[in-house]
Scaffold this motif. Sequence first.
Motif, PDB file in Angstrom:
ATOM      1  N   VAL A 731       0.863  -1.186   0.000  1.00 25.05           N
ATOM      2  CA  VAL A 731       0.000   0.000   0.000  1.00 25.05           C
ATOM      3  C   VAL A 731       0.895   1.231   0.000  1.00 25.05           C
ATOM      4  CG1 VAL A 731      -1.795   1.272   1.229  1.00 25.05           C
ATOM      5  CG2 VAL A 731      -1.799  -1.233   1.257  1.00 25.05           C
ATOM      6  N   TRP A 732       0.620   2.189  -0.889  1.00 24.40           N
ATOM      7  CA  TRP A 732       1.456   3.387  -1.042  1.00 24.40           C
ATOM      8  C   TRP A 732       0.637   4.641  -0.762  1.00 24.40           C
ATOM      9  CZ3 TRP A 732       3.884   2.380  -6.574  1.00 24.40           C
ATOM     10  CH2 TRP A 732       4.644   1.190  -6.537  1.00 24.40           C
ATOM     11  N   ASP A 733       1.287   5.602  -0.123  1.00 20.29           N
ATOM     12  CA  ASP A 733       0.687   6.937  -0.082  1.00 20.29           C
ATOM     13  C   ASP A 733       0.556   7.447  -1.517  1.00 20.29           C
ATOM     14  OD1 ASP A 733       0.126   7.493   2.530  1.00 20.29           O
ATOM     15  OD2 ASP A 733       1.985   8.574   2.947  1.00 20.29           O
ATOM     16  N   THR A 751     -12.379   6.415  -1.025  1.00 15.89           N
ATOM     17  CA  THR A 751     -11.517   6.505   0.147  1.00 15.89           C
ATOM     18  C   THR A 751     -10.072   6.766  -0.260  1.00 15.89           C
ATOM     19  OG1 THR A 751     -12.907   4.836   1.236  1.00 15.89           O
ATOM     20  CG2 THR A 751     -10.783   5.332   2.251  1.00 15.89           C
ATOM     21  N   VAL A 752      -9.504   7.840   0.295  1.00 14.72           N
ATOM     22  CA  VAL A 752      -8.084   8.118   0.114  1.00 14.72           C
ATOM     23  C   VAL A 752      -7.331   7.477   1.275  1.00 14.72           C
ATOM     24  CG1 VAL A 752      -6.300   9.897  -0.015  1.00 14.72           C
ATOM     25  CG2 VAL A 752      -8.526  10.282  -1.094  1.00 14.72           C
ATOM     26  N   LEU A 753      -6.376   6.616   0.957  1.00 14.83           N
ATOM     27  CA  LEU A 753      -5.620   5.906   1.982  1.00 14.83           C
ATOM     28  C   LEU A 753      -4.369   6.690   2.359  1.00 14.83           C
ATOM     29  CD1 LEU A 753      -5.807   2.240   0.614  1.00 14.83           C
ATOM     30  CD2 LEU A 753      -7.363   3.412   2.174  1.00 14.83           C
ATOM     31  N   SER A 754      -4.123   6.798   3.659  1.00 13.73           N
ATOM     32  CA  SER A 754      -2.936   7.484   4.154  1.00 13.73           C
ATOM     33  C   SER A 754      -2.180   6.583   5.120  1.00 13.73           C
ATOM     34  CB  SER A 754      -3.314   8.778   4.875  1.00 13.73           C
ATOM     35  OG  SER A 754      -2.187   9.333   5.541  1.00 13.73           O
ATOM     36  N   LEU A 755      -0.870   6.530   4.944  1.00  9.38           N
ATOM     37  CA  LEU A 755      -0.013   5.755   5.837  1.00  9.38           C
ATOM     38  C   LEU A 755       0.643   6.622   6.907  1.00  9.38           C
ATOM     39  CD1 LEU A 755       1.644   3.362   3.243  1.00  9.38           C
ATOM     40  CD2 LEU A 755       0.350   2.643   5.249  1.00  9.38           C
ATOM     41  N   GLU A 756       0.058   7.762   7.168  1.00  7.59           N
ATOM     42  CA  GLU A 756       0.606   8.633   8.201  1.00  7.59           C
ATOM     43  C   GLU A 756       0.702   7.919   9.547  1.00  7.59           C
ATOM     44  OE1 GLU A 756      -0.342  13.181   9.283  1.00  7.59           O
ATOM     45  OE2 GLU A 756      -1.886  11.782   9.984  1.00  7.59           O
ATOM     46  N   CYS A 757      -0.215   6.968   9.805  1.00  7.19           N
ATOM     47  CA  CYS A 757      -0.249   6.298  11.105  1.00  7.19           C
ATOM     48  C   CYS A 757       0.952   5.383  11.342  1.00  7.19           C
ATOM     49  CB  CYS A 757      -1.550   5.501  11.260  1.00  7.19           C
ATOM     50  SG  CYS A 757      -1.727   4.154  10.086  1.00  7.19           S
ATOM     51  N   MET A 758       1.710   5.060  10.295  1.00  3.90           N
ATOM     52  CA  MET A 758       2.874   4.204  10.529  1.00  3.90           C
ATOM     53  C   MET A 758       4.058   4.990  11.087  1.00  3.90           C
ATOM     54  SD  MET A 758       4.221   3.380   6.630  1.00  3.90           S
ATOM     55  CE  MET A 758       5.586   2.334   7.138  1.00  3.90           C
ATOM     56  N   GLU A 759       3.979   6.315  11.058  1.00  2.00           N
ATOM     57  CA  GLU A 759       5.010   7.153  11.665  1.00  2.00           C
ATOM     58  C   GLU A 759       4.828   7.174  13.180  1.00  2.00           C
ATOM     59  OE1 GLU A 759       7.317   8.314   9.882  1.00  2.00           O
ATOM     60  OE2 GLU A 759       6.548   8.438   7.830  1.00  2.00           O
TER      61      GLU A 759
END
Length: 817
Positions: A731-733, A751-759
């Motif tokens: 999964v990519w930003d 839905t726009v997916l964000s990986l901000e939560c992995m920070e």
Amino acid sequence: MTVYQTFDDFFRAGTGKDPYCYQRELALMPELPEALIVPTGAGKTLAVALAWLWRRRFEPHPERRNNTPRRLVYCLPMRTLVSQTAESIRDCLRALGILSAGDGADANGVSVHILMGGDADDSWMRTPERDVVLVGTQDMLLSRALNRGYGVSRFRWPPLFGLLSNDCLWVFDEIQLMGSGLYTSAQLDAFRSSHGIYGKTPSLWMSATAEPDWLQTINRRAPEPSAVMRLGAKDAGGPLEKRLNARKVLRKAGTAPRFRRKADLTRYAATVAGSVLKHHVHGDLTLVVCNTVERALAVYREVIKAGPEDEVLLIHSRFRPAERLGLESQLQGDRDRMKGGRIVISTQVVEAGVDLSSRTLITEIAPWSSLVQRWGRNNRAGEYAESDILWFDLSDDDCLPYSAEELARSRVLLEKLEGDSVSPSKIPALPEPYEPRFAFRHRDFLELFDTTPDITGTDIDVSRFVRGQDDPDVGVFWRNWSDTNPPGDMAAPGMHEICSVPVGELQRFMRGSSSRQEVWKWDHISGQWERAGLRDIYPGQVFLLKASLGGYSTTEGWCPDSVDPVTDLRDETKPAPDHWSQGTYDNAGAWVSLREHSDNVVSELQEILDGLGDILPRDVVESLRVAARWHDLGKAHCVFQNALVGPLPEPERAKRSTETWAKKPRTKRRTTYSRRHFRHELASALAVLHHLGDSLIAYLVASHHGRVRGVIRSIATETVPGNGKRYALGVWDGDPPLPETDLGGLVVPPTVLSLECMELGMGASGHISWIDRVADLLLRRDLGPFRLAYLESLLIAADWAASSKEGGDKPNADDHP
């Protein structure tokens, strides 16, 4: 279901016998005790099993029935008794007319499942609402209770941990043999009390020689006297009297030399063999118990060399289950099949309640509790007017696996009892201290919740908490292959072919010829077999050896000096070992839309919840239902949909592209994704955070395949995007938004997916990280680690059930059982 007026009627229906007084008392008392201390041969197994069943199914008071856990977990320190115990319980259930085959067809029956090396049946996980009995070894059960289950895919660890931590009655038998596992079991009991569980999960510890103080830990008090059950006066003078007073005459047979040279061992083995042949009574059983496999093997070879008329068996823990099951079947065979008599040479594996009754017992000196257990395998029911027990002394230099102090305490009493009977009623008590070699702490417990491997693909070693022996074991199995390296698609090892070997012995084996250094381990990240070095040999791991190199004998077990080829026992129907990007989530008997699959999972979850009654709070039930609806939304991702419909020829591809699919018809070719290690459940969880912001629902959605739990991070070998974008598990930003998706009872907008939560820490959007969200769930008083894993297991079971009815893949080594 038959209604029984009294427990005695119920017990007679199940066993054909009247209960002993203590068995009746155990079933009828308001609360079960914490400890049950009664002599060997007094029927502890049926006492506990039928007490649980009475309280769960037949007790007249509904409140007591509802407060009795639906799972009975019967834990034994050694595998020798597992099959016998399971069959004994099955016989009772069969006589009562409530035995279920465990295939899910009979919702009202009670099924019995075995968990031991070579026979680990985890199929009960699919129906968590059913009443079941689990009988297994300490290694299999405690490792699962620690979220590191031996002999099972790492992706099944969490649901096993959850189900074995909630709504269970844990019974630990022969606790004097558990080592550090005893301390671990008491600590787990304490942690369940402090962190909270759903339903009740009490523990009951049993032995003929235990001390209640053994159950005290840093987090748990020792049982009060009122919580310890022993035989009463009525039992001592009732039907048990003959067993309690069986005459067993104790005599010293000799003293072993110090084992400084190989010749010393040979001379000692010849002496013991001479004693065996002198005292063995033709037509009866003679049992020899040595403290080490090495000495048992030496005695066996000397007895065989003498060519006795009667059958000779060697039993120890270093056999593959395939051969060991046959030996145990012979060991448990009745005397009519003994061909005139039998000599059994064994190690401590016969101590754990094996229902053997010898005419002659020859044993090495051991700790007092072990000696009492060994004496329990002699004249067990008082069938002989008199029987013989002979013992050999050992020097302090050869005390292992015990301590010199333990043997010294036993030696004093043995010498005082010379020529006397050591019947159960006359054995003097010798309180023994219990000091675990390894202490399981709260910090250790918390570290085990997350099952994500480290960057090298390895995990925390729990063997020190499961058993804690000086030289813990690894598993080895033997295969044939023609190329230099083992093929990656070779069938995964079945438990029937894995032999337990001490870490030190495998390392010595590897130090031999250069060819024997070819020991292989499976890499869960790369999905390939890699050569193992000496430093890679640590407890709990399984290693592959080439069959042509030898190292095993069907009559003697692990035999590093043997160069004879070993039989390859592979099961060709098994798939290759699991790895990170593997999964069976995309196959079915036909095309299944995401809308249909979501509806099916919600329906299966409701069936499970109906069977569980009111064990869960309403708000938690609602979170589970929402998670079931959203769990596969990530399959709407273009990577997943392209993998399903992209390979299709036109015009079928255009036709199928008008729908969002959850599964495709099964084919021989495994689905390939354009991004390696793509995980749809991560996309689903990110969508939940975007639309709902609910940590519990997001976690349950993320964890339903066991791969995304405590942390979100990328894998070294996955596809990497350009421009420095965040990425994890395919999964990519900046991915195209998930399209509007119909989930059955819900249509989710794009839905726009964000990986901000992995920070780490607080993100720019003001939301906390994934790690912090999981930590908050673990610290919540209404959730915590045990409850959280249990909720995982329920959603996973619902998904399995729906996939099975849709014609999904059959049970295998991956995340679907």
